[in-house]
Design a protein around this motif. Structure first.
Motif, PDB file in Angstrom:
ATOM      1  N   TYR A 268     -39.119 103.106 -11.139  1.00  0.00           N
ATOM      2  CA  TYR A 268     -38.103 103.198  -9.908  1.00  0.00           C
ATOM      3  C   TYR A 268     -37.540 102.038  -9.970  1.00  0.00           C
ATOM      4  N   ILE A 269     -38.261 100.781  -9.978  1.00  0.00           N
ATOM      5  CA  ILE A 269     -37.594  99.459  -9.806  1.00  0.00           C
ATOM      6  C   ILE A 269     -36.865  99.233 -11.403  1.00  0.00           C
ATOM      7  N   VAL A 270     -37.375  99.615 -12.399  1.00  0.00           N
ATOM      8  CA  VAL A 270     -36.450  99.403 -13.587  1.00  0.00           C
ATOM      9  C   VAL A 270     -35.207 100.125 -13.442  1.00  0.00           C
ATOM     10  N   SER A 271     -35.317 101.466 -12.738  1.00  0.00           N
ATOM     11  CA  SER A 271     -33.995 102.055 -12.640  1.00  0.00           C
ATOM     12  C   SER A 271     -32.886 101.340 -11.840  1.00  0.00           C
ATOM     13  N   VAL A 272     -33.401 100.771 -10.646  1.00  0.00           N
ATOM     14  CA  VAL A 272     -32.561  99.907  -9.566  1.00  0.00           C
ATOM     15  C   VAL A 272     -32.076  98.795 -10.449  1.00  0.00           C
ATOM     16  N   VAL A 273     -32.961  98.064 -11.268  1.00  0.00           N
ATOM     17  CA  VAL A 273     -32.448  96.857 -11.794  1.00  0.00           C
ATOM     18  C   VAL A 273     -31.448  97.169 -12.950  1.00  0.00           C
ATOM     19  N   ARG A 274     -31.615  98.258 -13.613  1.00  0.00           N
ATOM     20  CA  ARG A 274     -30.734  98.762 -14.733  1.00  0.00           C
ATOM     21  C   ARG A 274     -29.218  99.068 -14.162  1.00  0.00           C
ATOM     22  N   ASN A 275     -29.345  99.754 -12.737  1.00  0.00           N
ATOM     23  CA  ASN A 275     -27.964  99.937 -12.401  1.00  0.00           C
ATOM     24  C   ASN A 275     -27.424  99.056 -11.642  1.00  0.00           C
ATOM     25  N   ALA A 276     -28.019  98.040 -11.246  1.00  0.00           N
ATOM     26  CA  ALA A 276     -27.441  96.701 -10.597  1.00  0.00           C
ATOM     27  C   ALA A 276     -26.743  96.152 -11.977  1.00  0.00           C
ATOM     28  N   CYS A 277     -27.546  96.148 -13.109  1.00  0.00           N
ATOM     29  CA  CYS A 277     -26.979  95.213 -14.257  1.00  0.00           C
ATOM     30  C   CYS A 277     -25.573  96.134 -14.811  1.00  0.00           C
ATOM     31  N   ASN A 278     -25.815  97.470 -14.870  1.00  0.00           N
ATOM     32  CA  ASN A 278     -24.494  98.142 -15.085  1.00  0.00           C
ATOM     33  C   ASN A 278     -23.418  97.886 -14.244  1.00  0.00           C
TER      34      ASN A 278
END
Length: 134
Positions: free
Chosen positions: A88-98
């Protein structure tokens, strides 16, 4: 891993916690998100650095944006099984980067009409606008 008390961490001088944690009014939620952050901080930065390998400041910005989102959705994180939290955390960080990359791309494609002001020939102005937009 032993749970961390937000208050005890604030008393430690070597650990600097993001200010967004201070916006969390509930002590249990603040302690929970602090523990999540301390446990998964290396994973968050590693994920962000994959998007911004040559700019650690951009990775920091992405992690900060991700933390804001994590703070907003504490109830979602609490509902997850412990083994699903890192995903979940990796997904949230990826979304922030995108999101950061998307904003930059939009800014690059935005035509600055003020810089075109003063052009005498309307056709030249139109050509400038069209070339910057494409």
């Amino acid at each position: 891993m032993q749970p961390f008390s937000f208050q005890s961490l604030m008393e430690m001088q070597s650990i600097v916690l993001p200010l967004v944690f201070l916006a969390i009014e509930n002590d249990d939620d603040r302690d929970f998100i602090t523990e999540i952050y301390l446990r998964h901080r290396p994973l968050m930065y590693k994920t962000a650095l994959r998007f911004f390998p040559s700019c650690p400041q951009d990775a920091e910005e992405a992690v900060s944006a991700a933390l804001e989102n994590l703070c907003r959705y504490i109830h979602s994180i609490r509902a997850l099984a412990e083994e699903d939290v890192p995903k979940y955390i990796v997904s949230v960080v990826r979304n922030a980067c995108n999101g950061i990359l998307r904003k930059r791309k939009t800014a690059e494609n935005t035509v600055d009409f003020l810089s075109l002001e003063g052009t005498a020939d309307d056709n030249l102005l139109l050509d400038n606008v069209l070339s910057k937009a494409s």
